[in-house]
Motif scaffolding. Structure first.
Motif, PDB file in Angstrom:
ATOM      1  N   ILE A 198      13.199  -1.175  -5.350  1.00 11.89           N
ATOM      2  CA  ILE A 198      12.481  -1.389  -4.088  1.00 11.89           C
ATOM      3  C   ILE A 198      11.141  -0.677  -4.196  1.00 11.89           C
ATOM      4  N   CYS A 199      10.062  -1.437  -4.101  1.00 10.58           N
ATOM      5  CA  CYS A 199       8.714  -0.918  -4.288  1.00 10.58           C
ATOM      6  C   CYS A 199       7.967  -0.915  -2.956  1.00 10.58           C
ATOM      7  N   ARG A 200       7.021  -0.006  -2.839  1.00 12.56           N
ATOM      8  CA  ARG A 200       6.212   0.077  -1.622  1.00 12.56           C
ATOM      9  C   ARG A 200       5.466  -1.233  -1.353  1.00 12.56           C
ATOM     10  N   SER A 201       5.114  -1.964  -2.400  1.00 12.97           N
ATOM     11  CA  SER A 201       4.414  -3.241  -2.201  1.00 12.97           C
ATOM     12  C   SER A 201       5.286  -4.244  -1.461  1.00 12.97           C
ATOM     13  N   ASP A 202       6.600  -4.247  -1.739  1.00 16.37           N
ATOM     14  CA  ASP A 202       7.509  -5.110  -0.986  1.00 16.37           C
ATOM     15  C   ASP A 202       7.488  -4.738   0.491  1.00 16.37           C
ATOM     16  N   ASP A 203       7.445  -3.435   0.751  1.00 20.82           N
ATOM     17  CA  ASP A 203       7.425  -2.955   2.133  1.00 20.82           C
ATOM     18  C   ASP A 203       6.123  -3.328   2.834  1.00 20.82           C
ATOM     19  N   HIS A 204       5.014  -3.336   2.094  1.00 24.22           N
ATOM     20  CA  HIS A 204       3.738  -3.745   2.686  1.00 24.22           C
ATOM     21  C   HIS A 204       3.819  -5.184   3.204  1.00 24.22           C
ATOM     22  N   VAL A 205       4.535  -6.038   2.473  1.00 29.77           N
ATOM     23  CA  VAL A 205       4.689  -7.427   2.916  1.00 29.77           C
ATOM     24  C   VAL A 205       5.554  -7.477   4.172  1.00 29.77           C
ATOM     25  N   LEU A 206       6.664  -6.765   4.149  1.00 32.87           N
ATOM     26  CA  LEU A 206       7.567  -6.772   5.305  1.00 32.87           C
ATOM     27  C   LEU A 206       6.910  -6.214   6.561  1.00 32.87           C
ATOM     28  N   SER A 207       6.041  -5.229   6.379  1.00 36.80           N
ATOM     29  CA  SER A 207       5.380  -4.612   7.537  1.00 36.80           C
ATOM     30  C   SER A 207       4.246  -5.462   8.084  1.00 36.80           C
ATOM     31  N   GLY A 208       3.839  -6.473   7.315  1.00 32.97           N
ATOM     32  CA  GLY A 208       2.727  -7.318   7.729  1.00 32.97           C
ATOM     33  C   GLY A 208       1.380  -6.836   7.225  1.00 32.97           C
ATOM     34  N   SER A 209       1.365  -5.743   6.436  1.00 29.62           N
ATOM     35  CA  SER A 209       0.102  -5.200   5.937  1.00 29.62           C
ATOM     36  C   SER A 209      -0.573  -6.140   4.947  1.00 29.62           C
ATOM     37  N   ILE A 210       0.233  -6.875   4.167  1.00 31.87           N
ATOM     38  CA  ILE A 210      -0.318  -7.902   3.268  1.00 31.87           C
ATOM     39  C   ILE A 210      -0.108  -9.243   3.970  1.00 31.87           C
ATOM     40  N   SER A 211      -1.102  -9.640   4.708  1.00 35.38           N
ATOM     41  CA  SER A 211      -0.951 -10.760   5.640  1.00 35.38           C
ATOM     42  C   SER A 211      -1.000 -12.130   4.980  1.00 35.38           C
ATOM     43  N   ARG A 268      20.997   4.418  -5.805  1.00 33.30           N
ATOM     44  CA  ARG A 268      21.470   3.127  -6.305  1.00 33.30           C
ATOM     45  C   ARG A 268      22.316   2.485  -5.215  1.00 33.30           C
ATOM     46  N   LEU A 269      21.995   1.245  -4.866  1.00 32.89           N
ATOM     47  CA  LEU A 269      22.688   0.548  -3.782  1.00 32.89           C
ATOM     48  C   LEU A 269      22.953  -0.898  -4.183  1.00 32.89           C
ATOM     49  N   PRO A 270      24.013  -1.500  -3.646  1.00 29.90           N
ATOM     50  CA  PRO A 270      24.206  -2.935  -3.875  1.00 29.90           C
ATOM     51  C   PRO A 270      23.194  -3.741  -3.073  1.00 29.90           C
ATOM     52  N   LEU A 271      22.940  -4.963  -3.493  1.00 28.67           N
ATOM     53  CA  LEU A 271      21.979  -5.818  -2.799  1.00 28.67           C
ATOM     54  C   LEU A 271      22.279  -5.902  -1.303  1.00 28.67           C
ATOM     55  N   GLN A 272      23.565  -5.919  -0.949  1.00 29.43           N
ATOM     56  CA  GLN A 272      23.955  -6.059   0.451  1.00 29.43           C
ATOM     57  C   GLN A 272      23.443  -4.917   1.331  1.00 29.43           C
ATOM     58  N   LYS A 273      23.087  -3.782   0.713  1.00 31.50           N
ATOM     59  CA  LYS A 273      22.596  -2.631   1.478  1.00 31.50           C
ATOM     60  C   LYS A 273      21.083  -2.442   1.291  1.00 31.50           C
ATOM     61  N   ILE A 274      20.375  -3.519   1.031  1.00 26.42           N
ATOM     62  CA  ILE A 274      18.954  -3.444   0.759  1.00 26.42           C
ATOM     63  C   ILE A 274      18.164  -2.830   1.912  1.00 26.42           C
ATOM     64  N   ASN A 275      18.558  -3.121   3.149  1.00 27.25           N
ATOM     65  CA  ASN A 275      17.826  -2.558   4.290  1.00 27.25           C
ATOM     66  C   ASN A 275      17.974  -1.042   4.357  1.00 27.25           C
ATOM     67  N   GLU A 276      19.104  -0.512   3.880  1.00 22.01           N
ATOM     68  CA  GLU A 276      19.265   0.941   3.800  1.00 22.01           C
ATOM     69  C   GLU A 276      18.263   1.517   2.809  1.00 22.01           C
ATOM     70  N   GLY A 277      18.025   0.781   1.735  1.00 23.20           N
ATOM     71  CA  GLY A 277      17.044   1.222   0.748  1.00 23.20           C
ATOM     72  C   GLY A 277      15.649   1.311   1.332  1.00 23.20           C
ATOM     73  N   PHE A 278      15.268   0.338   2.165  1.00 19.56           N
ATOM     74  CA  PHE A 278      13.958   0.391   2.807  1.00 19.56           C
ATOM     75  C   PHE A 278      13.889   1.518   3.831  1.00 19.56           C
ATOM     76  N   ASP A 279      14.991   1.787   4.512  1.00 17.73           N
ATOM     77  CA  ASP A 279      15.025   2.914   5.456  1.00 17.73           C
ATOM     78  C   ASP A 279      14.776   4.238   4.724  1.00 17.73           C
ATOM     79  N   LEU A 280      15.380   4.389   3.551  1.00 18.03           N
ATOM     80  CA  LEU A 280      15.163   5.604   2.752  1.00 18.03           C
ATOM     81  C   LEU A 280      13.692   5.734   2.360  1.00 18.03           C
TER      82      LEU A 280
END
Length: 377
Positions: free
Chosen positions: A46-59, A351-363
């Motif tokens: 999980i990379c910060r760039s993925d989070d930038h997309v989710l947050s709307g920063s990369i529009s 390390r998390l399973p794909l099903q817990k991906i949102n927990e990874g972004f919370d971290l």
């Protein structure tokens, strides 16, 4: 029953819209077409760039989309015309592809393939179509990779074949975070032995810069972060000291100027904050310092500088993926890891399973993770 040539149904984390949690969905992944490769994912960061997309920063990224770009897996099947990759090969995904034919790929000074989707964000394969569908809807690809899925399809130029004994749950970091930081020190800044360096932002990428500075022989490597909890890990991988800007009344560039008797030889901004980029530049020696932008800023961000801050002799640089040419260099980086020239274990905090991906972004949001690696059950 073989899956080659057939549509594969699998699980994926779909981003239906910005500022919403990812949704684990059943998707359909079409077979690879000419010069394409279908990969069974094994691990992805999980990379910060993925989070930038989710947050709307990369529009510019279109939704719905399957994000993820820091991945490693095993080739399931290949399309017509694929020459150097076969089913069963271990591979690393390349968000910065290497077609090997365009002007930039042929230039030894550049690693920005003209066919890259960075900045364009078409969301499609090279033939302008998608291999993903979900609930009857077309799903966009992300920068030629889309690794938050059990199976993905990539253009051959976005795949690097690696050695068979490489541990995919570790070398997946070479797909983005580690290579970006490590290469920024070695390739972009070209850090010299005995020099002074500062790294702004001590996440996974920043720590990789620290490792690169150490390998290059820097005498002083100063970690800079507002979270002092990160200092122990930074010193473990090579930082000689760490400072927290909150602990000083004066601007941090003044602090660093004083600590280095006139300014740093090199500084690295690994956050994506334009005010920190300016501070990083000002922390370098005014006549010969080099500052490297590593972090990805929001699409609308602007960097305001007084021209005199560069006119006196400073250099401001940037590089995507640490300056590495993906298909040429990634296999060599994996070989260096296997030869124990650098370590990756210390960069993985969760390390998390794909099903817990949102927990990874919370971290990530809480500043509690360096790199979270997702695995596929």
């Amino acid at each position: 029953m073989t899956t080659a040539g057939n549509v594969i149904k699998c699980k994926a984390a779909v981003a239906w819209a910005p500022k919403q949690p990812l949704s684990i969905e059943d998707i359909e992944v079409a077979p690879p077409k000419a010069h394409e490769v279908r990969v069974k994912m094994v691990a992805t960061g999980i990379c910060r760039s993925d989070d930038h997309v989710l947050s709307g920063s990369i529009s510019s990224v279109k939704f719905p989309v399957i994000l993820g770009h820091e991945g490693a897996g095993i080739v399931e099947s290949v399309g017509p015309g694929v020459r150097n990759i076969k089913p069963g090969d271990k591979v690393i995904t390349l968000f910065q592809p290497q077609c090997g034919e365009c002007r930039n790929c042929l230039d030894p000074k550049s690693n920005m393939c003209l066919k890259s989707d960075i900045g364009k964000h078409t969301g499609m394969m090279l033939d302008n179509s998608s291999r993903f569908t979900c609930k009857g809807r077309l799903i966009q690809h992300f920068v030629h990779t889309s690794t938050f899925t059990e199976y993905t399809v990539l253009d051959e130029m976005a795949v690097a074949k690696i050695q068979d004994d490489a541990p995919l749950d570790k070398v997946c970091l070479i797909s983005c975070g580690f290579s970006t930081g490590y290469g920024s020190a070695l390739n972009t800044a070209k850090v010299k032995q005995g020099s002074t360096c500062a790294v702004f932002g001590l996440g996974g990428v920043g720590l990789s810069v620290v490792i690169g500075c150490k390998v290059a022989g820097a005498a002083k490597i100063i970690g800079v972060d507002t979270n002092s909890d990160k200092f122990a890990k930074a010193k473990e991988v090579g930082a000689t000291e760490c400072i927290n800007p909150k602990h000083y009344k004066e601007p941090i560039h003044k602090v660093l100027e004083r600590l280095t008797e006139g300014g740093l030889d090199y500084s690295f901004e690994c956050i994506g904050n334009t005010s920190v980029m300016a501070s990083a530049l000002l922390s370098t020696n005014y006549s010969c310092g080099t500052s490297v932008i590593v972090g990805v800023a929001p699409s609308a961000a602007e960097l305001n500088l007084n021209p005199m801050e560069i006119l006196t002799g400073r250099t401001l640089k940037g590089a995507i993926f640490g300056g590495w040419k993906g298909r040429d260099c990634v296999p060599k980086l994996v070989a260096d890891f296997m030869a124990k020239k650098f370590e990756l274990d210390g960069l993985i905090s969760h390390r998390l399973p794909l099903q817990k991906i949102n927990e990874g972004f919370d971290l990530l949001h809480k500043g509690e993770s360096l790199r979270t690696v997702l695995y596929f059950c």
